[in-house]
Structure formats: C-alpha cells, structure tokens
Design a protein around this motif. Structure first.
Motif, PDB file in Angstrom:
ATOM      1  N   LEU A  98       0.800  -1.026  -0.038  1.00 53.12           N
ATOM      2  CA  LEU A  98      -0.166  -0.087   0.078  1.00 53.12           C
ATOM      3  C   LEU A  98       0.947   1.359  -0.136  1.00 53.12           C
ATOM      4  O   LEU A  98       0.702   2.310  -0.652  1.00 53.12           O
ATOM      5  CB  LEU A  98      -0.985  -0.048   1.059  1.00 53.12           C
ATOM      6  N   GLN A 148       2.137   1.491  -3.530  1.00 50.55           N
ATOM      7  CA  GLN A 148       1.121   1.988  -4.324  1.00 50.55           C
ATOM      8  C   GLN A 148       0.752   3.685  -4.024  1.00 50.55           C
ATOM      9  O   GLN A 148       0.806   4.525  -5.113  1.00 50.55           O
ATOM     10  CB  GLN A 148      -0.518   1.254  -3.884  1.00 50.55           C
ATOM     11  N   SER A 149       0.902   4.025  -2.901  1.00 51.30           N
ATOM     12  CA  SER A 149       0.570   5.434  -2.634  1.00 51.30           C
ATOM     13  C   SER A 149       1.803   6.541  -3.343  1.00 51.30           C
ATOM     14  O   SER A 149       1.437   7.443  -4.152  1.00 51.30           O
ATOM     15  CB  SER A 149       0.933   5.901  -1.237  1.00 51.30           C
ATOM     16  N   ALA A 194       4.663   0.698 -12.018  1.00 54.10           N
ATOM     17  CA  ALA A 194       4.630  -0.680 -11.180  1.00 54.10           C
ATOM     18  C   ALA A 194       5.860  -0.879 -10.406  1.00 54.10           C
ATOM     19  O   ALA A 194       7.032  -0.692 -10.809  1.00 54.10           O
ATOM     20  CB  ALA A 194       4.285  -1.778 -11.966  1.00 54.10           C
ATOM     21  N   ALA A 232       2.703  -3.338  -6.596  1.00 51.25           N
ATOM     22  CA  ALA A 232       1.723  -2.155  -6.607  1.00 51.25           C
ATOM     23  C   ALA A 232       1.755  -1.741  -8.080  1.00 51.25           C
ATOM     24  O   ALA A 232       2.640  -1.698  -8.810  1.00 51.25           O
ATOM     25  CB  ALA A 232       2.228  -1.161  -5.587  1.00 51.25           C
ATOM     26  N   ALA A 257      -0.136   1.621 -10.695  1.00 52.53           N
ATOM     27  CA  ALA A 257      -0.992   2.749 -10.979  1.00 52.53           C
ATOM     28  C   ALA A 257      -0.857   3.275 -12.452  1.00 52.53           C
ATOM     29  O   ALA A 257       0.148   3.095 -13.181  1.00 52.53           O
ATOM     30  CB  ALA A 257      -0.567   3.933 -10.211  1.00 52.53           C
ATOM     31  N   VAL A 317      -5.623   1.633  -9.634  1.00 60.11           N
ATOM     32  CA  VAL A 317      -4.429   1.435  -8.655  1.00 60.11           C
ATOM     33  C   VAL A 317      -4.845  -0.116  -8.436  1.00 60.11           C
ATOM     34  O   VAL A 317      -5.664  -0.498  -8.284  1.00 60.11           O
ATOM     35  CB  VAL A 317      -4.470   2.485  -7.435  1.00 60.11           C
ATOM     36  N   ALA A 339      -2.641  -2.928  -5.108  1.00 60.66           N
ATOM     37  CA  ALA A 339      -1.656  -3.315  -4.259  1.00 60.66           C
ATOM     38  C   ALA A 339      -1.749  -4.793  -4.075  1.00 60.66           C
ATOM     39  O   ALA A 339      -3.158  -5.123  -3.725  1.00 60.66           O
ATOM     40  CB  ALA A 339      -1.649  -2.352  -3.148  1.00 60.66           C
ATOM     41  N   ALA A 343      -8.275  -3.844  -6.136  1.00 53.51           N
ATOM     42  CA  ALA A 343      -7.953  -2.719  -7.093  1.00 53.51           C
ATOM     43  C   ALA A 343      -9.249  -1.760  -7.126  1.00 53.51           C
ATOM     44  O   ALA A 343     -10.255  -2.200  -6.984  1.00 53.51           O
ATOM     45  CB  ALA A 343      -7.872  -3.503  -8.689  1.00 53.51           C
ATOM     46  N   ALA A 363       2.054  -2.694 -14.457  1.00 52.66           N
ATOM     47  CA  ALA A 363       0.888  -2.181 -13.581  1.00 52.66           C
ATOM     48  C   ALA A 363      -0.366  -3.060 -14.057  1.00 52.66           C
ATOM     49  O   ALA A 363      -1.129  -3.329 -12.855  1.00 52.66           O
ATOM     50  CB  ALA A 363       0.986  -0.839 -13.577  1.00 52.66           C
TER      51      ALA A 363
END
Length: 269
Positions: free
Chosen positions: A5, A8-9, A106, A121, A123, A134, A136, A141, A227
């Motif tokens: 996560l 991902q952020s 990714a 992760a 995006a 997005v 993770a 998703a 990704a």
C-alpha cells in the motif's frame, strides 16, 4: 519493510504528477522526437521528459530501487525492488490527440523479468479523462475517476452467452500483421465484437473494470503490462504472460476466470 500500500501511494503520487506533465505538453503541441522499431513506433519529446520526471522522483523517494523504463532503460536494484515504467503508453494516440493514453508505474519484487517478478503495486493514470486505476498486492484494485467517483474494480462476473467483448493490438512491425490477423480470425467465433484501444495498460484496466471480457496481444514489453497485470489480478481476473510462444514473441492474455481457459486454448493452437 515497505508495504504494497505504501508503494501504491508513491506510484499514485508520481503517476498523477507525470500525467499532468504529459497532458500539459499535449496542450502545447506534440513534437515527434524519433521513430524506433517501425514507422508507427514513435517517441515524442514528452515521452522522454515524462520518464525523466518519474525516474528522478522515484530515485529521490527510494534511491536503492531498480528501474526499467521504456525510454531510458534500466538500473540495477540494491533493495530487491524494481520500478517498471511506461511514461506515455499509447504514444500514437497521444500524438494524434486521441484521449486514450496513460502513465503506467509498477513496483515489482525481483528482477525486471515478468516471468520471475512479483508485482506489488501499480498505478495507471489517464490524464485526458482523469481516470486512475490502482492496485496493491493482496489489497484489491480501485478506480478513482472524476466522472465515476471511486469504486472497487471487479472483472465481469460471467462469460456472456452472446460472445465476449475482446480487446487486442497488432504491434508496430508490419511483418507480424498477417499472422495477427489470422489469429484474430480464430478468436472471433467466441467474440461479440472487438476493440483496439491502442494502449496496453488501458486494455488491461478495461478488463479489470469489466469494460472488456478479455484482452490479448503478442509482443508486449514488461513496461506495457507491469501495472495492468496486477490490476487485473487484484480485480479477480486471470493474467498470463507467456514468453515461450512459438513465434518468439511473448503472448499476453487477460480475461475473466470463466473465459480465460477457452481463450488460452485458442491462442495456443
């Protein structure tokens, strides 16, 4: 240890910044910087500028990580984590003003070889219509959109009786087009219709969002699908990247669980 996560952020933050730069350059006017493998395989000055931004921002945030980008190549990882980046997926769409292009970022554990990595992760951001996809690993998703709001992504629930809506692409090398069209003829009996979006990352996210039942294409590179493959998997779909295809060019398949076995059988014939 950094969590999926958290990765991902970071991917989201940089994808949005990079997408805004790409959209700004599009409004200013596109300059073709070079032709790569074929006449249609172009790179714009914006591709290079956007990838430079992404690479710099990732290095600032995580200096020991590896990097693999479409335009600037790779850098080895000291941490075991590699970022796989397509700065503007759908460059021809971008150059022509078609609003179907995306920044794809990714984070993968391991090398930049799709056969060995574990995607953590991802995006995919289309700034032209403000859609952000997005995922993770193990966390699902999501789509974040100024039109649809925010929602969890799930692939289509069932194999449609009237046939599947299938996406594909044909690559840039004219020498491969005849074989691709022959293969398309074998897929059409199970298809309701065909879509050719022109950006692999958006084809994959379309499967994740239930907008396509399946997508396949031969000859994708790692940055085309790093990704998007995770987003499909976290949305409940099935994904395969098959490097040992007899053609010597890897085959990518993404589909609903109900459709995946039949499509894989057809494409393996």
């Amino acid at each position: 240890m950094t969590t999926p996560l958290e990765l991902q952020s970071l991917a989201v933050e940089i994808a949005r910044e990079a997408g805004e730069l790409a959209a700004h350059r599009r409004r200013e006017g596109v300059n073709i910087a070079a032709t790569k493998s074929a006449l249609a395989d172009i790179v714009t000055e914006a591709d290079r500028e956007v990838e430079e931004l992404v690479r710099r921002r990732l290095h600032e945030a995580r200096p020991g990580d590896g990097f693999l980008g479409e335009e600037s190549g790779g850098a080895d990882s000291e941490t075991g984590l590699t970022w796989v980046v397509d700065p503007i997926d759908g460059t021809v769409n971008y150059a022509y003003g078609i609003p179907a292009y995306a920044v794809s970022i990714a984070a993968v554990q391991g090398s930049a070889d799709p056969a060995t990595w574990q995607a953590l992760a991802g995006a995919v951001f289309n700034p032209a219509i403000d859609e952000l996809f997005v995922a993770a690993h193990g966390e699902g998703a999501r789509l974040v959109s100024s039109i649809e709001g925010e929602r969890a992504l799930r692939v289509a629930a069932e194999a449609p009786a009237a046939g599947a809506l299938v996406g594909t692409g044909f690559g840039y090398d004219p020498a491969t087009h005849a074989a691709a069209l022959d293969q398309l003829a074998t897929v059409m009996p199970i298809a309701r219709d065909l879509r050719r979006i022109g950006a692999a990352s958006l084809d994959l996210t379309a499967v994740a969002a239930g907008r396509l039942d399946a997508y396949y294409e031969r000859g994708l590179h790692p940055w085309d699908m790093a990704a998007g493959s995770l987003i499909v998997a976290e949305a409940g779909g099935r994904f395969a990247w098959i490097p040992g295809h007899p053609s010597g060019r890897a085959m990518t398949i993404a589909a609903t669980p109900a459709l995946f076995p039949r499509l894989s059988e057809i494409l393996s014939a």
